[in-house]
Design a protein around this motif. Structure first.
Motif, PDB file in Angstrom:
ATOM      1  N   MET A 195       0.821  -1.206   0.000  1.00 24.68           N
ATOM      2  CA  MET A 195       0.000   0.000   0.000  1.00 24.68           C
ATOM      3  C   MET A 195       0.860   1.262   0.000  1.00 24.68           C
ATOM      4  N   ALA A 196       2.004   1.209   0.688  1.00 29.24           N
ATOM      5  CA  ALA A 196       2.885   2.379   0.732  1.00 29.24           C
ATOM      6  C   ALA A 196       3.490   2.652  -0.639  1.00 29.24           C
ATOM      7  N   VAL A 197       3.929   1.612  -1.322  1.00 25.70           N
ATOM      8  CA  VAL A 197       4.488   1.792  -2.670  1.00 25.70           C
ATOM      9  C   VAL A 197       3.402   2.261  -3.622  1.00 25.70           C
ATOM     10  N   ARG A 198       2.221   1.689  -3.504  1.00 26.45           N
ATOM     11  CA  ARG A 198       1.104   2.112  -4.365  1.00 26.45           C
ATOM     12  C   ARG A 198       0.800   3.584  -4.157  1.00 26.45           C
ATOM     13  N   ALA A 199       0.818   4.028  -2.896  1.00 28.59           N
ATOM     14  CA  ALA A 199       0.527   5.437  -2.596  1.00 28.59           C
ATOM     15  C   ALA A 199       1.585   6.367  -3.181  1.00 28.59           C
ATOM     16  N   GLY A 200       2.812   5.876  -3.347  1.00 28.11           N
ATOM     17  CA  GLY A 200       3.879   6.708  -3.875  1.00 28.11           C
ATOM     18  C   GLY A 200       3.887   6.814  -5.391  1.00 28.11           C
ATOM     19  N   LEU A 201       3.029   6.055  -6.052  1.00 29.28           N
ATOM     20  CA  LEU A 201       2.968   6.089  -7.515  1.00 29.28           C
ATOM     21  C   LEU A 201       2.014   7.170  -8.000  1.00 29.28           C
ATOM     22  N   ASP A 202       2.262   7.640  -9.213  1.00 27.63           N
ATOM     23  CA  ASP A 202       1.293   8.513  -9.854  1.00 27.63           C
ATOM     24  C   ASP A 202      -0.024   7.755  -9.986  1.00 27.63           C
ATOM     25  N   ASP A 203      -1.137   8.463  -9.941  1.00 25.25           N
ATOM     26  CA  ASP A 203      -2.444   7.811 -10.017  1.00 25.25           C
ATOM     27  C   ASP A 203      -2.564   6.934 -11.263  1.00 25.25           C
ATOM     28  N   ARG A 204      -1.916   7.343 -12.337  1.00 28.12           N
ATOM     29  CA  ARG A 204      -1.998   6.608 -13.598  1.00 28.12           C
ATOM     30  C   ARG A 204      -1.455   5.191 -13.477  1.00 28.12           C
ATOM     31  N   PHE A 205      -0.519   4.982 -12.547  1.00 30.30           N
ATOM     32  CA  PHE A 205       0.167   3.689 -12.465  1.00 30.30           C
ATOM     33  C   PHE A 205      -0.261   2.839 -11.267  1.00 30.30           C
ATOM     34  N   LYS A 206      -1.160   3.341 -10.442  1.00 29.68           N
ATOM     35  CA  LYS A 206      -1.566   2.581  -9.252  1.00 29.68           C
ATOM     36  C   LYS A 206      -2.188   1.237  -9.625  1.00 29.68           C
ATOM     37  N   VAL A 207      -2.920   1.195 -10.728  1.00 33.71           N
ATOM     38  CA  VAL A 207      -3.582  -0.051 -11.131  1.00 33.71           C
ATOM     39  C   VAL A 207      -2.568  -1.140 -11.459  1.00 33.71           C
ATOM     40  N   MET A 208      -1.326  -0.777 -11.802  1.00 37.18           N
ATOM     41  CA  MET A 208      -0.297  -1.774 -12.060  1.00 37.18           C
ATOM     42  C   MET A 208      -0.014  -2.581 -10.802  1.00 37.18           C
ATOM     43  N   VAL A 209       0.048  -1.889  -9.660  1.00 37.45           N
ATOM     44  CA  VAL A 209       0.243  -2.588  -8.387  1.00 37.45           C
ATOM     45  C   VAL A 209      -0.935  -3.509  -8.110  1.00 37.45           C
ATOM     46  N   ASP A 210      -2.143  -3.021  -8.378  1.00 36.51           N
ATOM     47  CA  ASP A 210      -3.348  -3.825  -8.138  1.00 36.51           C
ATOM     48  C   ASP A 210      -3.325  -5.109  -8.963  1.00 36.51           C
ATOM     49  N   LEU A 211      -2.916  -5.011 -10.215  1.00 38.10           N
ATOM     50  CA  LEU A 211      -2.884  -6.192 -11.091  1.00 38.10           C
ATOM     51  C   LEU A 211      -1.753  -7.140 -10.717  1.00 38.10           C
ATOM     52  N   GLY A 212      -0.627  -6.572 -10.280  1.00 33.83           N
ATOM     53  CA  GLY A 212       0.485  -7.427  -9.897  1.00 33.83           C
ATOM     54  C   GLY A 212       0.191  -8.228  -8.646  1.00 33.83           C
ATOM     55  N   VAL A 213      -0.337  -7.567  -7.623  1.00 36.81           N
ATOM     56  CA  VAL A 213      -0.577  -8.251  -6.365  1.00 36.81           C
ATOM     57  C   VAL A 213      -1.938  -8.942  -6.338  1.00 36.81           C
ATOM     58  N   GLY A 214      -2.888  -8.462  -7.142  1.00 35.47           N
ATOM     59  CA  GLY A 214      -4.233  -9.031  -7.112  1.00 35.47           C
ATOM     60  C   GLY A 214      -4.460 -10.149  -8.091  1.00 35.47           C
ATOM     61  N   ALA A 215      -3.612 -10.249  -9.138  1.00 37.65           N
ATOM     62  CA  ALA A 215      -3.790 -11.292 -10.145  1.00 37.65           C
ATOM     63  C   ALA A 215      -2.499 -12.009 -10.483  1.00 37.65           C
ATOM     64  N   GLY A 216      -1.370 -11.573  -9.916  1.00 33.36           N
ATOM     65  CA  GLY A 216      -0.101 -12.253 -10.154  1.00 33.36           C
ATOM     66  C   GLY A 216       0.462 -12.048 -11.537  1.00 33.36           C
ATOM     67  N   LEU A 217       0.050 -10.976 -12.227  1.00 33.77           N
ATOM     68  CA  LEU A 217       0.541 -10.744 -13.586  1.00 33.77           C
ATOM     69  C   LEU A 217       1.989 -10.255 -13.553  1.00 33.77           C
ATOM     70  N   ARG A 218       2.759 -10.680 -14.529  1.00 32.99           N
ATOM     71  CA  ARG A 218       4.105 -10.153 -14.708  1.00 32.99           C
ATOM     72  C   ARG A 218       3.993  -8.723 -15.224  1.00 32.99           C
ATOM     73  N   GLN A 219       5.078  -7.975 -15.100  1.00 33.71           N
ATOM     74  CA  GLN A 219       5.039  -6.574 -15.495  1.00 33.71           C
ATOM     75  C   GLN A 219       4.693  -6.410 -16.972  1.00 33.71           C
ATOM     76  N   GLY A 220       5.352  -7.192 -17.834  1.00 36.48           N
ATOM     77  CA  GLY A 220       5.060  -7.086 -19.258  1.00 36.48           C
ATOM     78  C   GLY A 220       3.619  -7.440 -19.590  1.00 36.48           C
ATOM     79  N   GLU A 221       3.029  -8.366 -18.822  1.00 36.48           N
ATOM     80  CA  GLU A 221       1.634  -8.755 -19.037  1.00 36.48           C
ATOM     81  C   GLU A 221       0.688  -7.640 -18.617  1.00 36.48           C
ATOM     82  N   VAL A 222       1.046  -6.905 -17.554  1.00 31.02           N
ATOM     83  CA  VAL A 222       0.250  -5.745 -17.149  1.00 31.02           C
ATOM     84  C   VAL A 222       0.290  -4.686 -18.247  1.00 31.02           C
ATOM     85  N   LEU A 223       1.480  -4.448 -18.786  1.00 33.85           N
ATOM     86  CA  LEU A 223       1.628  -3.428 -19.825  1.00 33.85           C
ATOM     87  C   LEU A 223       0.906  -3.816 -21.111  1.00 33.85           C
ATOM     88  N   GLY A 224       0.708  -5.102 -21.350  1.00 35.77           N
ATOM     89  CA  GLY A 224       0.035  -5.559 -22.561  1.00 35.77           C
ATOM     90  C   GLY A 224      -1.433  -5.873 -22.364  1.00 35.77           C
TER      91      GLY A 224
END
Length: 432
Positions: A195-224
């Motif tokens: 939550m602390a790292v998510r709070a430090g991100l720009d709002d545009r990128f917060k959903v990346m944390v949600d997808l990584g921790v909530g669905a186990g997606l790799r970074q490249g999979e989130v970007l795609g």
């Protein structure tokens, strides 16, 4: 078996007039004293070879004949080219596979193999040369990097064996081995850190944390990930965005396998909030390989695709380049969360002609254990702590086999030793 030994210094001459037996005489040839005397000839498929001593010629002829009968003959002279020449002329032109993987291998060859062994002849690379090679690498690189380089070198030399350039692969010798890879256990983050790292991100990128921790997606999979990949209570992981030859491309997820992942209600709500605030953007990228196609087949395979991406660049245009995100927004979020220290500012740059000063650059600390992949580890730990099936977790993570998941995350499975003790107590309790 066919084959004979030729004397290159002498030939048969006419018999002496006074010799009643009429035996031919021995006459010096034009090559007398100018070359090796004995030459093995007449073995089908084997080039002639010369020796100073007849015993050596006979021994070599016998060995070649025996190797031919076993189908194991290799002419060592075929390996009388440098490793660099073999790689550039014969090995690399026939190498095929995933463009990104090929780029990684090519970099490894050019930076960590050829500078050390490139000028060595193939048939001169033996165990002593390999020991020095490993020692040289050990002064500069970590064990994981050395192991990767060793594996690539072994593949090259094995290809040389298959191409009948050398008789055996010296990397397979028992007395020379790369270092052991140190064990590094996957570590999950606490909810507070996520939550602390998510709070430090720009709002545009917060959903990346949600997808990584909530669905186990790799970074490249989130970007795609496209909005079309999200349906009801499932996420369809169909592609990733990666960098090949410094260009962004779409490709299949790691391992070439698509998969589905459960979509929790809370994650679905966060995705919906993100879409309302940052509408998805269409991004067109080549498929797999950015190089211009050379034929119709390549043109069809590399045809650009357009997808409505959930996450885009900082300006909201096009796909996000992971290196830009990792060294910018992500590192700044790690600093804000106290995961890594703030960067030490560099000395100010000289004043410009107009009197203003250019902004000094800063470089963040390395964070090898605190990259985006830590979110994936956290997803796995939460699932395993809830006693979800290892088979299901493996499927959601996109591993090719549950044993891989078990190897990486076994230490995260809860109360393994406690359940084992309880089981043994129950067993002993039944013994009279």
């Amino acid at each position: 078996m066919a084959g004979y030994i030729e004397d290159r210094w002498y030939k048969k001459g006419p018999p002496r007039p006074d010799d009643e037996s009429r035996r031919p005489t021995r006459v010096e040839t034009d090559l007398h004293g100018k070359c090796k005397r004995y030459r093995v000839c007449g073995i089908p498929g084997v080039r002639k070879r010369s020796f100073d001593r007849k015993a050596d010629a006979e021994a070599w002829k016998a060995k070649v004949q025996a190797d031919l009968m076993r189908g194991e003959f290799v002419d060592h002279r075929d390996g009388n080219i440098t490793l660099a020449e073999y790689v550039s002329a014969e090995y690399w032109p026939t190498k095929t596979g995933d463009p990104g993987t090929l780029q990684t291998i090519e970099t490894r060859i050019n930076k960590r193999i050829l500078p050390y062994l490139g000028e060595q002849r193939l048939n001169s690379i033996k165990v002593p040369q390999l020991r020095k090679y490993l020692a040289d690498l050990d002064e500069r690189y970590q064990p994981a990097t050395i192991i990767e380089s060793w594996g690539t070198l072994s593949s090259i030399l094995q290809a040389a064996v298959d191409d009948e350039k050398i008789p055996r692969n010296p990397c397979l010798a028992k007395t020379v081995r790369p270092p052991s890879k140190p064990e590094r256990k996957a570590r999950a983050w606490s909810r507070e850190r996520v939550m602390a790292v998510r709070a430090g991100l720009d709002d545009r990128f917060k959903v990346m944390v949600d997808l990584g921790v909530g669905a186990g997606l790799r970074q490249g999979e989130v970007l795609g990930l496209s909005v079309d990949d999200i349906e009801q209570d499932l996420i369809y992981v169909r592609r990733q965005v990666r960098i090949v030859r410094n260009r962004l491309v779409y490709s299949l997820p790691k391992g070439g396998k698509t998969r589905t992942v459960p979509l929790p209600k809370h994650l679905a709500e966060r995705i919906a909030d993100h879409i309302s605030q940052f509408p998805p953007v269409e991004a067109e990228l080549p498929w797999t390989n950015p190089a211009p196609p050379e034929n119709d087949k390549q043109a069809a395979e590399r045809a650009p695709q357009t997808h409505l991406l959930l996450v885009t660049g900082e300006q909201g245009r096009g796909a996000l380049r992971r290196s830009v995100f990792n060294e910018g927004p992500w590192k700044r979020a790690l600093v804000a969360a106290g995961v890594i220290p703030p960067p030490a500012p560099r000395k100010p740059l000289p004043s410009r002609p107009d009197g203003s000063r250019s902004r000094p650059n800063t470089k963040h600390a390395a964070a090898p254990d605190d990259g985006f992949h830590a979110l994936r580890h956290t997803f796995a730990s939460v699932q395993l702590d809830a006693r979800e099936s290892i088979v299901s977790v493996s499927k959601w993570l996109g591993h090719s086999d549950p044993s891989i998941t078990l190897k990486i995350y076994a230490h995260m499975m809860p109360e393994a030793d406690g359940r084992g003790r309880s089981a043994m107590d129950a067993w002993f309790a039944g013994v009279s």
